[in-house]
Scaffold this motif. Structure first.
Motif, PDB file in Angstrom:
ATOM      1  N   GLY A   1       0.797  -1.213   0.000  1.00 42.24           N
ATOM      2  CA  GLY A   1       0.000   0.000   0.000  1.00 42.24           C
ATOM      3  C   GLY A   1       0.831   1.265   0.000  1.00 42.24           C
ATOM      4  N   ALA A   2       2.098   1.157  -0.388  1.00 45.16           N
ATOM      5  CA  ALA A   2       3.014   2.295  -0.292  1.00 45.16           C
ATOM      6  C   ALA A   2       3.054   3.103  -1.575  1.00 45.16           C
ATOM      7  N   ASP A   3       3.271   4.392  -1.419  1.00 42.76           N
ATOM      8  CA  ASP A   3       3.617   5.269  -2.535  1.00 42.76           C
ATOM      9  C   ASP A   3       5.129   5.446  -2.632  1.00 42.76           C
ATOM     10  N   LEU A   4       5.763   5.470  -1.461  1.00 42.20           N
ATOM     11  CA  LEU A   4       7.219   5.595  -1.343  1.00 42.20           C
ATOM     12  C   LEU A   4       7.712   4.523  -0.377  1.00 42.20           C
ATOM     13  N   VAL A   5       8.835   3.907  -0.701  1.00 41.57           N
ATOM     14  CA  VAL A   5       9.481   2.944   0.191  1.00 41.57           C
ATOM     15  C   VAL A   5      10.942   3.349   0.320  1.00 41.57           C
ATOM     16  N   VAL A   6      11.421   3.456   1.553  1.00 41.51           N
ATOM     17  CA  VAL A   6      12.828   3.773   1.792  1.00 41.51           C
ATOM     18  C   VAL A   6      13.415   2.704   2.702  1.00 41.51           C
ATOM     19  N   CYS A   7      14.521   2.124   2.277  1.00 39.90           N
ATOM     20  CA  CYS A   7      15.217   1.082   3.042  1.00 39.90           C
ATOM     21  C   CYS A   7      16.523   1.650   3.559  1.00 39.90           C
ATOM     22  N   CYS A   8      16.635   1.790   4.864  1.00 42.26           N
ATOM     23  CA  CYS A   8      17.867   2.308   5.468  1.00 42.26           C
ATOM     24  C   CYS A   8      18.220   1.420   6.658  1.00 42.26           C
ATOM     25  N   THR A   9      18.677   0.210   6.326  1.00 35.04           N
ATOM     26  CA  THR A   9      18.972  -0.814   7.328  1.00 35.04           C
ATOM     27  C   THR A   9      20.364  -1.388   7.083  1.00 35.04           C
ATOM     28  N   THR A  10      20.759  -2.269   7.969  1.00 32.17           N
ATOM     29  CA  THR A  10      22.019  -2.998   7.796  1.00 32.17           C
ATOM     30  C   THR A  10      21.768  -4.395   7.225  1.00 32.17           C
TER      31      THR A  10
ATOM     32  N   ALA B   1      13.646   3.530  -2.633  1.00 30.95           N
ATOM     33  CA  ALA B   1      15.065   3.872  -2.482  1.00 30.95           C
ATOM     34  C   ALA B   1      15.697   2.932  -1.468  1.00 30.95           C
ATOM     35  N   ALA B   2      16.928   2.515  -1.730  1.00 28.30           N
ATOM     36  CA  ALA B   2      17.694   1.692  -0.796  1.00 28.30           C
ATOM     37  C   ALA B   2      19.039   2.348  -0.566  1.00 28.30           C
ATOM     38  N   VAL B   3      19.371   2.593   0.703  1.00 30.21           N
ATOM     39  CA  VAL B   3      20.594   3.346   1.027  1.00 30.21           C
ATOM     40  C   VAL B   3      21.483   2.624   2.033  1.00 30.21           C
ATOM     41  N   GLY B   4      21.090   1.416   2.446  1.00 28.12           N
ATOM     42  CA  GLY B   4      21.705   0.818   3.633  1.00 28.12           C
ATOM     43  C   GLY B   4      23.084   0.231   3.464  1.00 28.12           C
TER      44      GLY B   4
ATOM     45  N   ALA C   1      25.700  -7.306  -0.479  1.00 29.73           N
ATOM     46  CA  ALA C   1      24.609  -6.999   0.445  1.00 29.73           C
ATOM     47  C   ALA C   1      23.513  -6.285  -0.327  1.00 29.73           C
ATOM     48  N   ARG C   2      22.253  -6.552   0.031  1.00 30.61           N
ATOM     49  CA  ARG C   2      21.138  -5.897  -0.655  1.00 30.61           C
ATOM     50  C   ARG C   2      19.937  -5.820   0.278  1.00 30.61           C
ATOM     51  N   GLU C   3      19.080  -4.848   0.004  1.00 27.62           N
ATOM     52  CA  GLU C   3      17.851  -4.669   0.766  1.00 27.62           C
ATOM     53  C   GLU C   3      16.611  -4.986  -0.049  1.00 27.62           C
ATOM     54  N   VAL C   4      16.744  -5.022  -1.374  1.00 27.40           N
ATOM     55  CA  VAL C   4      15.611  -5.361  -2.238  1.00 27.40           C
ATOM     56  C   VAL C   4      15.976  -6.566  -3.094  1.00 27.40           C
ATOM     57  N   ASP C   5      14.941  -7.256  -3.564  1.00 26.45           N
ATOM     58  CA  ASP C   5      15.181  -8.495  -4.309  1.00 26.45           C
ATOM     59  C   ASP C   5      15.230  -8.268  -5.820  1.00 26.45           C
ATOM     60  N   GLU C   6      15.579  -9.347  -6.521  1.00 23.72           N
ATOM     61  CA  GLU C   6      15.687  -9.258  -7.971  1.00 23.72           C
ATOM     62  C   GLU C   6      14.325  -9.081  -8.640  1.00 23.72           C
ATOM     63  N   VAL C   7      13.255  -9.432  -7.940  1.00 22.28           N
ATOM     64  CA  VAL C   7      11.926  -9.236  -8.508  1.00 22.28           C
ATOM     65  C   VAL C   7      11.643  -7.746  -8.677  1.00 22.28           C
ATOM     66  N   LEU C   8      11.885  -6.974  -7.628  1.00 27.18           N
ATOM     67  CA  LEU C   8      11.677  -5.528  -7.731  1.00 27.18           C
ATOM     68  C   LEU C   8      12.611  -4.914  -8.768  1.00 27.18           C
TER      69      LEU C   8
END
Length: 336
Positions: A215-224, A242-245, A251-258
């Motif tokens: 249900g997101a319009d924006l997603v931000v990933c800022c994790t380890t 956005a992924a900044v972690g 290392a990655r925060e999002v998958d190959e599907v996205l």
């Protein structure tokens, strides 16, 4: 979090060469490093930092030509050296990444920034490197997402509950009329604290699960995180992510599907080819069109409708320089 190193105070934002740096208000000295009363450094807030990033790119700076970051493994983690020069300034950030620090009540990112006069390389100011990073990284994301988000975007899902999560909430509010935030984090107490911070900013805020991205319009990933945080198939076609972690190729925060579904954006293609694990592990680089941030900010990048738009940030030295120079200019303009 301390805004900057200074002699007996952290309020000024910069420290002149030769000042006493032996006071007790050093970065990381606080027992509770995750308290955020006033975002910004030395009077420079999130909106100012976003404009500083944009201005450098609009003035013609080429991020593909920027110097590479040096990384040295050490027993406590990693030491980074990040030099840059642009316009009338040069500078270098020396940062430490200490993964065990949060368990000790200390910031994971440490360090200092030395700002120099460009033509003479004479020192101008020293800034708290951790505070600078906490300001400039969200500013870079905000500069990208201001252009990648749909006009009606109002629901942000943020992964993480540390300094970057707070900074991204502040920065995105500076560029987008958000109304709602969902916090997804491993630590329930810290997630609740960030949600409370969001409510204090006038947002509808709650703690949620990874499925909230549906249900997101924006997603931000800022994790380890080193493995994907959510199922990329759930992300709506209109959403910007956005992924900044991390700045590590494994290392990655999002998958190959996205990644496979999305239009792709990075700070610089050359740096992404070395450090952007989210794209490297998905096999996207060299196979797909990838736009850089300069192309996006200048209006040259494609921003399609009907498919997600993914911005991967690894952090670059020119960004630190842009914001550090803004802090310095702001400090001089406010001096009596």
């Amino acid at each position: 979090m301390s805004a900057a190193v200074s002699s007996g105070s952290v309020a000024s934002g910069v420290v002149a060469p030769g000042s006493d740096l032996t006071g007790t208000d050093l970065p990381g000295a606080a027992a509770e490093p995750l308290q955020y009363a006033v975002p910004g450094v030395g009077g420079v807030g999130p909106a100012d930092a976003v404009r500083a990033i944009e201005r450098v790119l609009l003035d013609g700076f080429d991020p593909e030509a920027a110097p590479a970051r040096s990384a040295v493994p050490v027993p406590a983690g990693e030491l980074l050296m990040m030099p840059a020069a642009a316009g009338p300034y040069a500078g270098v950030k020396i940062a430490g990444v200490a993964p065990a620090n949060p368990a000790l009540g200390l910031p994971r990112i440490t360090g200092s920034y030395l700002l120099l006069d460009g033509p003479t390389l004479q020192p101008l100011a020293v800034l708290d490197g951790a505070a600078l990073t906490a300001l400039r990284t969200p500013a870079v994301t905000a500069a990208a997402l201001a252009r990648l988000a749909v006009p009606e975007a109002e629901h942000l899902v943020v992964f993480g509950s540390g300094p970057q999560a707070y900074g991204h909430l502040d920065a995105l509010l500076a560029v987008r009329p958000l109304r709602r935030v969902t916090v997804v984090a491993r630590d329930a107490g810290r997630a609740a604290a960030l949600a409370a911070y969001g409510r204090g900013l006038g947002l509808s805020a709650a703690v949620g699960a990874p499925e909230a991205v549906a249900g997101a319009d924006l997603v931000v990933c800022c994790t380890t995180a080193r493995t994907p945080l959510f199922d990329g198939a759930l992300v709506p076609g209109h959403a910007a992510v956005a992924a900044v972690g991390s700045h590590e190729p494994d290392a990655r925060e999002v998958d190959e599907v996205l990644v496979g579904r999305a239009e792709l954006y990075v700070e610089a293609r050359g740096v992404a080819a070395r450090e952007a694990g989210d794209l490297l592990m998905a096999g996207a680089l060299g196979q797909r069109q990838v736009w850089n941030l300069a192309e996006l900010v200048r209006g040259d990048a494609l921003v399609p409708d009907g498919r997600p738009r993914f911005f991967k940030s690894v952090g670059m030295a020119w960004e630190d320089l842009a914001v550090a120079a803004e802090v310095y200019r702001s400090g001089r303009s406010q001096s009596p």
